[in-house]
Design an enzyme around this catalytic site. Sequence first.
Site, PDB file in Angstrom:
ATOM      1  N   ASN A  10      99.158 103.741  29.353  1.00 60.48           N
ATOM      2  CA  ASN A  10      98.100 104.719  29.615  1.00 60.48           C
ATOM      3  C   ASN A  10      97.255 104.800  28.349  1.00 60.48           C
ATOM      4  O   ASN A  10      97.661 105.413  27.369  1.00 60.48           O
ATOM      5  CB  ASN A  10      98.736 106.079  29.944  1.00 60.48           C
ATOM      6  CG  ASN A  10      97.689 107.176  30.096  1.00 60.48           C
ATOM      7  OD1 ASN A  10      96.480 106.905  30.104  1.00 60.48           O
ATOM      8  ND2 ASN A  10      98.153 108.415  30.196  1.00 60.48           N
ATOM      9  N   TRP A  11      96.105 104.133  28.394  1.00 60.80           N
ATOM     10  CA  TRP A  11      95.268 104.066  27.180  1.00 60.80           C
ATOM     11  C   TRP A  11      94.595 105.394  26.869  1.00 60.80           C
ATOM     12  O   TRP A  11      94.016 105.562  25.793  1.00 60.80           O
ATOM     13  CB  TRP A  11      94.193 102.987  27.346  1.00 60.80           C
ATOM     14  CG  TRP A  11      94.707 101.573  27.398  1.00 60.80           C
ATOM     15  CD1 TRP A  11      96.015 101.162  27.516  1.00 60.80           C
ATOM     16  CD2 TRP A  11      93.913 100.373  27.335  1.00 60.80           C
ATOM     17  NE1 TRP A  11      96.076  99.782  27.536  1.00 60.80           N
ATOM     18  CE2 TRP A  11      94.807  99.271  27.433  1.00 60.80           C
ATOM     19  CE3 TRP A  11      92.553 100.126  27.208  1.00 60.80           C
ATOM     20  CZ2 TRP A  11      94.359  97.945  27.397  1.00 60.80           C
ATOM     21  CZ3 TRP A  11      92.114  98.808  27.183  1.00 60.80           C
ATOM     22  CH2 TRP A  11      93.011  97.725  27.271  1.00 60.80           C
ATOM     23  N   LYS A  12      94.604 106.313  27.833  1.00 61.88           N
ATOM     24  CA  LYS A  12      93.906 107.602  27.668  1.00 61.88           C
ATOM     25  C   LYS A  12      92.452 107.332  27.263  1.00 61.88           C
ATOM     26  O   LYS A  12      91.872 106.335  27.678  1.00 61.88           O
ATOM     27  CB  LYS A  12      94.658 108.501  26.686  1.00 61.88           C
ATOM     28  CG  LYS A  12      96.135 108.659  27.083  1.00 61.88           C
ATOM     29  CD  LYS A  12      96.870 109.740  26.329  1.00 61.88           C
ATOM     30  CE  LYS A  12      98.325 109.792  26.793  1.00 61.88           C
ATOM     31  NZ  LYS A  12      99.106 110.862  26.174  1.00 61.88           N
ATOM     32  N   HIS A  96      98.703 113.862  35.381  1.00 62.53           N
ATOM     33  CA  HIS A  96      99.078 113.832  33.967  1.00 62.53           C
ATOM     34  C   HIS A  96      98.930 115.233  33.382  1.00 62.53           C
ATOM     35  O   HIS A  96      97.998 115.968  33.733  1.00 62.53           O
ATOM     36  CB  HIS A  96      98.207 112.829  33.192  1.00 62.53           C
ATOM     37  CG  HIS A  96      98.780 112.526  31.849  1.00 62.53           C
ATOM     38  ND1 HIS A  96      98.667 113.400  30.788  1.00 62.53           N
ATOM     39  CD2 HIS A  96      99.504 111.470  31.396  1.00 62.53           C
ATOM     40  CE1 HIS A  96      99.308 112.882  29.734  1.00 62.53           C
ATOM     41  NE2 HIS A  96      99.814 111.711  30.088  1.00 62.53           N
ATOM     42  N   GLU A  98      97.801 116.206  30.693  1.00 56.78           N
ATOM     43  CA  GLU A  98      96.503 116.446  30.046  1.00 56.78           C
ATOM     44  C   GLU A  98      95.453 116.855  31.081  1.00 56.78           C
ATOM     45  O   GLU A  98      94.564 117.669  30.791  1.00 56.78           O
ATOM     46  CB  GLU A  98      96.084 115.196  29.248  1.00 56.78           C
ATOM     47  CG  GLU A  98      96.928 115.080  27.965  1.00 56.78           C
ATOM     48  CD  GLU A  98      97.187 113.658  27.490  1.00 56.78           C
ATOM     49  OE1 GLU A  98      96.479 112.734  27.901  1.00 56.78           O
ATOM     50  OE2 GLU A  98      98.124 113.482  26.680  1.00 56.78           O
ATOM     51  N   GLU A 168     107.450 113.116  32.182  1.00 55.47           N
ATOM     52  CA  GLU A 168     106.892 113.207  30.832  1.00 55.47           C
ATOM     53  C   GLU A 168     107.004 114.650  30.340  1.00 55.47           C
ATOM     54  O   GLU A 168     106.139 115.480  30.648  1.00 55.47           O
ATOM     55  CB  GLU A 168     105.418 112.797  30.831  1.00 55.47           C
ATOM     56  CG  GLU A 168     105.152 111.402  31.328  1.00 55.47           C
ATOM     57  CD  GLU A 168     103.823 110.844  30.805  1.00 55.47           C
ATOM     58  OE1 GLU A 168     103.856 109.762  30.203  1.00 55.47           O
ATOM     59  OE2 GLU A 168     102.778 111.487  30.970  1.00 55.47           O
ATOM     60  N   GLY A 174     102.896 112.387  22.582  1.00 59.99           N
ATOM     61  CA  GLY A 174     102.067 112.252  21.386  1.00 59.99           C
ATOM     62  C   GLY A 174     102.610 112.990  20.174  1.00 59.99           C
ATOM     63  O   GLY A 174     101.893 113.185  19.190  1.00 59.99           O
ATOM     64  N   SER A 213     106.278 109.656  23.713  1.00 58.87           N
ATOM     65  CA  SER A 213     106.665 109.060  22.432  1.00 58.87           C
ATOM     66  C   SER A 213     107.605 107.866  22.579  1.00 58.87           C
ATOM     67  O   SER A 213     108.475 107.650  21.727  1.00 58.87           O
ATOM     68  CB  SER A 213     107.255 110.120  21.491  1.00 58.87           C
ATOM     69  OG  SER A 213     106.285 111.105  21.184  1.00 58.87           O
ATOM     70  N   GLY A 234     101.867 105.887  26.027  1.00 60.45           N
ATOM     71  CA  GLY A 234     100.544 106.246  25.516  1.00 60.45           C
ATOM     72  C   GLY A 234     100.236 105.452  24.255  1.00 60.45           C
ATOM     73  O   GLY A 234      99.872 104.273  24.296  1.00 60.45           O
ATOM     74  N   GLY A 235     100.409 106.095  23.107  1.00 60.61           N
ATOM     75  CA  GLY A 235     100.015 105.526  21.813  1.00 60.61           C
ATOM     76  C   GLY A 235     100.460 104.085  21.593  1.00 60.61           C
ATOM     77  O   GLY A 235      99.667 103.231  21.157  1.00 60.61           O
TER      78      GLY A 235
HETATM   79  P1  13P Z   1     102.623 108.962  24.051  1.00 55.71           P
HETATM   80  O1  13P Z   1     103.386 107.690  24.377  1.00 55.71           O
HETATM   81  O2  13P Z   1     101.451 108.735  23.143  1.00 55.71           O
HETATM   82  O3  13P Z   1     103.528 110.064  23.635  1.00 55.71           O
HETATM   83  O4  13P Z   1     101.943 109.437  25.457  1.00 55.71           O
HETATM   84  C1  13P Z   1     102.743 109.513  26.581  1.00 55.71           C
HETATM   85  C2  13P Z   1     101.865 109.743  27.750  1.00 55.71           C
HETATM   86  O5  13P Z   1     101.268 110.790  27.914  1.00 55.71           O
HETATM   87  C3  13P Z   1     101.729 108.635  28.711  1.00 55.71           C
HETATM   88  O6  13P Z   1     101.069 109.053  29.868  1.00 55.71           O
END
Ligand code: 13P
Length: 255
Positions: A10-12, A96, A98, A168, A174, A213, A234-235
Amino acid sequence: MARQPLVMGNWKLNGSKAFTAALIHDLKRELIGVSGCNVAIAPPVMYLAAAENELTGSEIALGAQNVDIHAQGAFTGDISAEMLKEFGAKYIIIGHSERRTYHHESDAFIAKKFGVLKATGMIPVLCIGETEAENEAGQTEVVVARQIDAVINTLGVDAFLGAVIAYEPIWAIGTGKSATPSQAQAIHAFIRRHIAEKSATVAEQVIIQYGGSVNDSNAAELFAQPDIDGALVGGASLKAPAFATIVKAAANAKK
Ligand code: 13P
């Protein structure tokens, strides 16, 4: 029947035209010869066309980070499931945290998105998870059950056939503070049991990813857990070597 894990990036809100081309180029190289794990990336929707082009002939599937519930019409700024499908997107992230937080998306609204994706023949990746306060109050199971029941109660449990759930915990996203493998396993097992109360068959096949994470050093231990079927990353999905290491950990996981 063993479930094939899914590792999805998930590149966000990250990237550019050049970044998209370079990252996909590197990923394709890093993942040559790797099998036993489904892989997908969800770049920002602006880059779907470029990503589709870059992924031609690759086993890496394309995904997106959101979808609207409408098919067409006066809905400024929205993007339909058919549009995503036209650009080759297969796995669509919905719910998600967010989006739940910054866009006030409700369980009912997210369940509608789930239904639209199923009707369009796409795979919903339903994100669920509790806040830190809910976790500390011992509410985790209540929260994730409510988030799943929003789908089951409107679409029926069979909606989860061929679908993906991403657990999640919000406090792990994050933050560098992943859930421990045993913490995550306990909730994943709860989620599967909860679905099994309605249908053992559906529960057995549903993919339950962990997210929060996940990185190249903690992935293998997470994937060794019996109910963790890959990850939503994510990251670490923004760096080809780290993401590839996570994919390989899922492909090699012994259960
Ligand atoms: P991180 O891997 O950056 O913690 O993000 C997880 C996430 O929200 C994937 O959708």
